[in-house]
Design a protein around this motif. Structure first.
Motif, PDB file in Angstrom:
ATOM      1  N   VAL A  45       0.876  -1.292  -0.024  1.00  0.00           N
ATOM      2  CA  VAL A  45       0.083   0.046   0.050  1.00  0.00           C
ATOM      3  C   VAL A  45       0.921   1.329   0.009  1.00  0.00           C
ATOM      4  N   ASN A  46       2.019   1.278   0.745  1.00  0.00           N
ATOM      5  CA  ASN A  46       2.811   2.433   0.719  1.00  0.00           C
ATOM      6  C   ASN A  46       3.721   2.570  -0.508  1.00  0.00           C
ATOM      7  N   ILE A  90      -6.179  -2.251  10.083  1.00  0.00           N
ATOM      8  CA  ILE A  90      -5.767  -3.349   9.588  1.00  0.00           C
ATOM      9  C   ILE A  90      -5.846  -3.291   7.993  1.00  0.00           C
ATOM     10  N   ASN A  91      -7.097  -3.135   7.385  1.00  0.00           N
ATOM     11  CA  ASN A  91      -7.106  -3.224   5.995  1.00  0.00           C
ATOM     12  C   ASN A  91      -7.395  -1.752   5.527  1.00  0.00           C
ATOM     13  N   ARG A  92      -6.966  -0.723   5.963  1.00  0.00           N
ATOM     14  CA  ARG A  92      -7.241   0.598   5.341  1.00  0.00           C
ATOM     15  C   ARG A  92      -6.466   0.662   4.258  1.00  0.00           C
ATOM     16  N   ASN A  93      -7.208   1.427   3.121  1.00  0.00           N
ATOM     17  CA  ASN A  93      -6.608   1.933   2.075  1.00  0.00           C
ATOM     18  C   ASN A  93      -6.286   0.704   1.104  1.00  0.00           C
ATOM     19  N   ALA A  94      -6.392  -0.460   1.440  1.00  0.00           N
ATOM     20  CA  ALA A  94      -6.265  -1.704   0.666  1.00  0.00           C
ATOM     21  C   ALA A  94      -7.521  -2.448   0.133  1.00  0.00           C
ATOM     22  N   ASP A  95      -7.395  -2.746  -0.790  1.00  0.00           N
ATOM     23  CA  ASP A  95      -8.660  -3.492  -1.393  1.00  0.00           C
ATOM     24  C   ASP A  95      -8.175  -4.873  -1.701  1.00  0.00           C
ATOM     25  N   ILE A  96      -8.684  -5.779  -0.592  1.00  0.00           N
ATOM     26  CA  ILE A  96      -7.936  -7.137  -0.575  1.00  0.00           C
ATOM     27  C   ILE A  96      -8.954  -7.919  -0.826  1.00  0.00           C
ATOM     28  N   SER A  97      -8.794  -8.903  -1.998  1.00  0.00           N
ATOM     29  CA  SER A  97      -9.655 -10.095  -2.176  1.00  0.00           C
ATOM     30  C   SER A  97      -8.768 -11.424  -1.972  1.00  0.00           C
ATOM     31  N   PHE A  98      -9.398 -12.480  -2.065  1.00  0.00           N
ATOM     32  CA  PHE A  98      -8.891 -13.709  -1.900  1.00  0.00           C
ATOM     33  C   PHE A  98      -9.426 -14.681  -2.942  1.00  0.00           C
ATOM     34  N   THR A  99      -8.307 -15.650  -3.175  1.00  0.00           N
ATOM     35  CA  THR A  99      -8.777 -16.953  -3.947  1.00  0.00           C
ATOM     36  C   THR A  99      -7.991 -18.011  -3.524  1.00  0.00           C
ATOM     37  N   ILE A 100      -8.540 -19.443  -3.631  1.00  0.00           N
ATOM     38  CA  ILE A 100      -7.975 -20.457  -2.915  1.00  0.00           C
ATOM     39  C   ILE A 100      -7.147 -21.370  -4.148  1.00  0.00           C
ATOM     40  N   GLN A 101      -5.919 -21.838  -3.436  1.00  0.00           N
ATOM     41  CA  GLN A 101      -5.528 -22.880  -4.164  1.00  0.00           C
ATOM     42  C   GLN A 101      -5.572 -23.974  -3.575  1.00  0.00           C
ATOM     43  N   ASP A 102      -6.636 -24.766  -4.178  1.00  0.00           N
ATOM     44  CA  ASP A 102      -6.964 -26.063  -3.639  1.00  0.00           C
ATOM     45  C   ASP A 102      -6.183 -27.062  -3.339  1.00  0.00           C
ATOM     46  N   LYS A 103      -5.037 -27.409  -4.008  1.00  0.00           N
ATOM     47  CA  LYS A 103      -4.110 -28.386  -3.647  1.00  0.00           C
ATOM     48  C   LYS A 103      -2.733 -27.609  -3.678  1.00  0.00           C
ATOM     49  N   VAL A 133      12.272  -4.419   5.272  1.00  0.00           N
ATOM     50  CA  VAL A 133      12.092  -3.034   5.901  1.00  0.00           C
ATOM     51  C   VAL A 133      12.914  -2.181   5.487  1.00  0.00           C
ATOM     52  N   SER A 134      12.559  -1.126   4.719  1.00  0.00           N
ATOM     53  CA  SER A 134      13.280  -0.152   4.078  1.00  0.00           C
ATOM     54  C   SER A 134      12.830   1.125   4.063  1.00  0.00           C
ATOM     55  N   ASP A 135      13.773   2.056   3.934  1.00  0.00           N
ATOM     56  CA  ASP A 135      13.161   3.677   3.929  1.00  0.00           C
ATOM     57  C   ASP A 135      12.136   3.714   2.565  1.00  0.00           C
ATOM     58  N   ILE A 136      12.620   3.138   1.479  1.00  0.00           N
ATOM     59  CA  ILE A 136      11.777   3.257   0.253  1.00  0.00           C
ATOM     60  C   ILE A 136      11.203   1.756   0.275  1.00  0.00           C
ATOM     61  N   PRO A 137       9.677   1.551   0.295  1.00  0.00           N
ATOM     62  CA  PRO A 137       9.333   0.148   0.346  1.00  0.00           C
ATOM     63  C   PRO A 137       9.789  -0.735  -0.859  1.00  0.00           C
ATOM     64  N   ALA A 138      10.216  -1.853  -0.560  1.00  0.00           N
ATOM     65  CA  ALA A 138      10.600  -2.867  -1.589  1.00  0.00           C
ATOM     66  C   ALA A 138       9.862  -2.834  -2.960  1.00  0.00           C
ATOM     67  N   ALA A 139       8.507  -2.999  -2.837  1.00  0.00           N
ATOM     68  CA  ALA A 139       7.589  -3.181  -4.034  1.00  0.00           C
ATOM     69  C   ALA A 139       7.747  -1.775  -4.700  1.00  0.00           C
ATOM     70  N   LYS A 140       7.910  -0.660  -4.057  1.00  0.00           N
ATOM     71  CA  LYS A 140       8.016   0.517  -4.824  1.00  0.00           C
ATOM     72  C   LYS A 140       9.456   0.630  -5.495  1.00  0.00           C
ATOM     73  N   GLN A 141      10.509   0.318  -4.900  1.00  0.00           N
ATOM     74  CA  GLN A 141      11.820   0.293  -5.736  1.00  0.00           C
ATOM     75  C   GLN A 141      11.692  -0.769  -6.925  1.00  0.00           C
ATOM     76  N   LEU A 142      10.988  -1.848  -6.701  1.00  0.00           N
ATOM     77  CA  LEU A 142      10.852  -2.749  -8.007  1.00  0.00           C
ATOM     78  C   LEU A 142       9.945  -2.102  -9.091  1.00  0.00           C
ATOM     79  N   SER A 143       8.841  -1.271  -8.501  1.00  0.00           N
ATOM     80  CA  SER A 143       7.988  -0.573  -9.342  1.00  0.00           C
ATOM     81  C   SER A 143       8.773   0.504 -10.158  1.00  0.00           C
TER      82      SER A 143
END
Length: 284
Positions: A45-46, A90-103, A133-143
């Motif tokens: 989210v960050n 807990i889930n503020r600012n996040a649109d979280i959905s779920f799916t199942i891996q049956d096996k 843990v990083s000053d710039i979120p890892a996901a943002k660095q990769l983005s």
């Protein structure tokens, strides 16, 4: 194209963390009082990404329970506004959905469960037990890296030579700053690792990854591994690695979890001074 979506596969039996993972998913084991997975969602989210798909394996229903609002609990906490705010956050600012891996058919099969969710867009994949843990979120660095070079990206860091047998290790061909071009990846090499660059739980995938997964034949045990699809794309020149900054904790490992809890507690306003005093008293 900017990355707007992320997936978090939460499979695996958590055998390294038995006996607690017999009934509790490793992804919601706490760092002090907050589940590992909650920190990973916050990282995403960050990073400016709020559409998140969590892929649940067998026995992981507690993860969905954690991220689903509990109206009865919120009503009971009305007289305790600080605690109520903690729960609602807990889930503020996040649109979280779920799916199942049956096996338990492997990481490649888990990623295929996200096909409809991601469509033709690029997306982040974060492993559910890798806390960074990083000053710039890892996901943002990769983005940011993806915006510069649109391809599949492996988030990597250099590990000690004695640690290379624990990870997928890339074979670099050249580097350009933090960008590492590579043409092979060896899964947990026992000897002669091709480098010290280890893939550490953060990826950018393009929609083309699904085509490569479809071509794979199940390995022994019937599993389809995402590493094999990545390798196929790598051989076709469609993958590079990016050396992200940050402190990574392997939260599927008991020692990794212990060190994370200690580090987080030392930085805490509530516990930092108390913990330092206690450690000094027992360590001398």
């Amino acid at each position: 194209m900017k990355i707007k979506k992320a997936i978090i596969p939460c499979g695996g039996m958590g055998t390294r963390f038995l006996p607690i993972t017999k009934s509790v998913p490793k992804e919601i084991l706490p760092v002090i009082d907050t589940p590992v997975l909650s920190y990973i969602v916050d990282e995403i989210v960050n990073s400016g990404i709020n559409e998140i798909l969590i892929i649940l394996g067998k026995g992981k229903a507690a993860i969905k329970d954690y991220f689903t609002p509990n109206k009865k609990l919120e009503a009971a906490l009305k007289a305790k506004p600080e605690m109520l705010e903690t729960v609602r956050r807990i889930n503020r600012n996040a649109d979280i959905s779920f799916t199942i891996q049956d096996k338990p058919l492997g990481s490649g099969d888990a990623v295929m469960r996200a096909r409809d969710f991601t469509g033709d867009e690029p997306f982040i994949m974060a492993n559910g037990d890798d806390l960074i843990v990083s000053d710039i979120p890892a996901a943002k660095q990769l983005s940011y890296a993806y915006e510069a070079n649109e391809a599949v990206i492996l988030g990597v860091q250099q590990v000690e030579l004695c640690e290379t047998s624990k990870y997928g290790i890339i074979k670099p061909t050249r580097t350009d700053g933090k960008t590492v071009w590579c043409d092979d990846i060896i899964e947990k090499p026992k000897t002669n690792p091709p480098s010290r660059y280890a893939a550490l739980g953060r990826y950018v995938f393009t929609a083309e990854i699904y085509d490569y997964i479809k071509t794979l034949k199940p390995a022994s045990g019937g599993e389809i591994q995402i590493t094999d699809a990545i390798l196929g794309m790598m051989k076709d020149g469609k993958v590079y690695a990016y050396e992200f900054e940050g402190r990574r904790y392997d939260m599927g490992d008991k020692f990794g979890a212990i060190t994370a809890t200690i580090d987080f507690a030392l930085k805490s306003e509530n516990y930092g001074d108390k913990l330092r005093k206690y450690l000094k008293s027992i360590l001398g």
